[in-house]
Design an enzyme around this catalytic site. Structure first.
Site, PDB file in Angstrom:
ATOM      1  N   HIS A  89       3.759 -31.681   9.915  1.00 54.75           N
ATOM      2  CA  HIS A  89       3.480 -30.334   9.402  1.00 54.75           C
ATOM      3  C   HIS A  89       2.584 -30.400   8.163  1.00 54.75           C
ATOM      4  O   HIS A  89       1.679 -29.590   8.002  1.00 54.75           O
ATOM      5  CB  HIS A  89       4.783 -29.610   9.078  1.00 54.75           C
ATOM      6  CG  HIS A  89       5.620 -29.337  10.283  1.00 54.75           C
ATOM      7  ND1 HIS A  89       5.105 -28.765  11.423  1.00 54.75           N
ATOM      8  CD2 HIS A  89       6.929 -29.569  10.548  1.00 54.75           C
ATOM      9  CE1 HIS A  89       6.056 -28.647  12.327  1.00 54.75           C
ATOM     10  NE2 HIS A  89       7.176 -29.135  11.824  1.00 54.75           N
ATOM     11  N   HIS A 108       7.810 -24.949   9.060  1.00 55.21           N
ATOM     12  CA  HIS A 108       6.628 -25.601   9.633  1.00 55.21           C
ATOM     13  C   HIS A 108       5.367 -25.396   8.810  1.00 55.21           C
ATOM     14  O   HIS A 108       4.537 -26.290   8.742  1.00 55.21           O
ATOM     15  CB  HIS A 108       6.354 -25.067  11.041  1.00 55.21           C
ATOM     16  CG  HIS A 108       7.366 -25.501  12.056  1.00 55.21           C
ATOM     17  ND1 HIS A 108       7.128 -25.439  13.407  1.00 55.21           N
ATOM     18  CD2 HIS A 108       8.611 -26.003  11.919  1.00 55.21           C
ATOM     19  CE1 HIS A 108       8.190 -25.893  14.066  1.00 55.21           C
ATOM     20  NE2 HIS A 108       9.115 -26.218  13.174  1.00 55.21           N
ATOM     21  N   THR A 161       1.770  -1.894   8.858  1.00 56.62           N
ATOM     22  CA  THR A 161       2.013  -2.869   9.917  1.00 56.62           C
ATOM     23  C   THR A 161       2.188  -4.294   9.404  1.00 56.62           C
ATOM     24  O   THR A 161       2.647  -5.164  10.146  1.00 56.62           O
ATOM     25  CB  THR A 161       0.804  -2.902  10.875  1.00 56.62           C
ATOM     26  OG1 THR A 161      -0.354  -3.237  10.083  1.00 56.62           O
ATOM     27  CG2 THR A 161       0.589  -1.582  11.573  1.00 56.62           C
ATOM     28  N   CYS A 196       2.588  -3.598   4.051  1.00 58.04           N
ATOM     29  CA  CYS A 196       1.793  -2.398   4.323  1.00 58.04           C
ATOM     30  C   CYS A 196       2.362  -1.815   5.615  1.00 58.04           C
ATOM     31  O   CYS A 196       3.379  -2.317   6.096  1.00 58.04           O
ATOM     32  CB  CYS A 196       0.294  -2.711   4.416  1.00 58.04           C
ATOM     33  SG  CYS A 196      -0.190  -3.815   5.746  1.00 58.04           S
ATOM     34  N   ASP A 245       0.867  -1.177   0.000  1.00 55.74           N
ATOM     35  CA  ASP A 245       0.000   0.000   0.000  1.00 55.74           C
ATOM     36  C   ASP A 245       0.906   1.230   0.000  1.00 55.74           C
ATOM     37  O   ASP A 245       2.141   1.115  -0.076  1.00 55.74           O
ATOM     38  CB  ASP A 245      -0.995  -0.044   1.173  1.00 55.74           C
ATOM     39  CG  ASP A 245      -0.352   0.264   2.514  1.00 55.74           C
ATOM     40  OD1 ASP A 245       0.899   0.306   2.592  1.00 55.74           O
ATOM     41  OD2 ASP A 245      -1.089   0.457   3.489  1.00 55.74           O
TER      42      ASP A 245
HETATM   43  C1  RB5 Z   1      -2.366   2.628   6.127  1.00 62.17           C
HETATM   44  O1  RB5 Z   1      -2.449   3.829   6.738  1.00 62.17           O
HETATM   45  C2  RB5 Z   1      -2.295   1.508   7.137  1.00 62.17           C
HETATM   46  O2  RB5 Z   1      -3.545   1.310   7.704  1.00 62.17           O
HETATM   47  C3  RB5 Z   1      -1.829   0.246   6.446  1.00 62.17           C
HETATM   48  O3  RB5 Z   1      -0.573   0.473   5.918  1.00 62.17           O
HETATM   49  C4  RB5 Z   1      -1.697  -1.005   7.255  1.00 62.17           C
HETATM   50  O4  RB5 Z   1      -0.892  -0.831   8.359  1.00 62.17           O
HETATM   51  C5  RB5 Z   1      -2.946  -1.713   7.525  1.00 62.17           C
HETATM   52  O5  RB5 Z   1      -2.979  -2.800   8.101  1.00 62.17           O
END
Ligand code: RB5
Length: 151
Positions: free
Chosen positions: A138, A102, A71, A69, A12
């Site tokens: 596994h 695994h 996180t 993305c 993203d």
């Molecule tokens: C974008 O602002 C943020 O929400 C996205 O990059 C991500 O962390 C979502 O899970």
């Protein structure tokens, strides 16, 4: 000259820079990279690229995928909704190794926010270089992901 195989990548807007570095590294390591990221007006919603990468891996167009993305959480939710996908959110190389040994993870997910995790390159290398153990226990559990009644 041939490549090692085709890897689908996507991010993203929060992780474009990190994704570009990962894509560059993958090419240096001999992989063909297909980038599914589409940024429109500075924004790229994670479900769009996440779903495209997951489908490319599930249908065999690409043998692996890498998603980023902010996180890594949003990308994991999206990718793991596609049957046959085992997307592993890895914050360090130990997770990367275990997700391969695994779980035979076929998509690596990392946070674009580099402060959350070990260097992307380190996680990526361990993930690419670690084979699935192939152990029966596994394999049985992996079958149970898509077939809950399988034993
Ligand atoms: C974008 O602002 C943020 O929400 C996205 O990059 C991500 O962390 C979502 O899970």
């Amino acid at each position: 000259m041939g490549t090692k195989g085709r890897v689908a990548v996507g991010s993203d807007h929060a992780a474009v820079e990190a994704k570009d570095k990962v894509a560059r590294r993958l090419r240096e390591l001999g992989w063909e990279v297909i980038d599914y990221t589409v940024v429109v007006d500075g924004k790229a919603d994670y479900p769009k690229a996440g779903r495209k990468v997951a489908l490319a891996v599930a249908n065999g167009d690409c043998c692996k995928g890498v998603l980023l993305c902010g996180t890594g959480l949003g990308m994991s939710y999206v990718a793991n909704r596609i049957g046959g996908v085992r997307a592993a959110l890895c914050l360090n190389s130990e997770y990367a190794a275990l997700s391969r040994e695994h779980n035979d993870a076929n998509i690596l997910v990392m946070p674009g926010r580099a402060t959350i995790c070990e260097p992307h390159e380190k996680i990526l290398r361990v993930w690419l270089d670690t084979p699935f153990s192939g152990d029966e226990r596994h394999l049985r559990r992996i079958r149970m992901i898509d077939e809950p009644d399988a034993e």
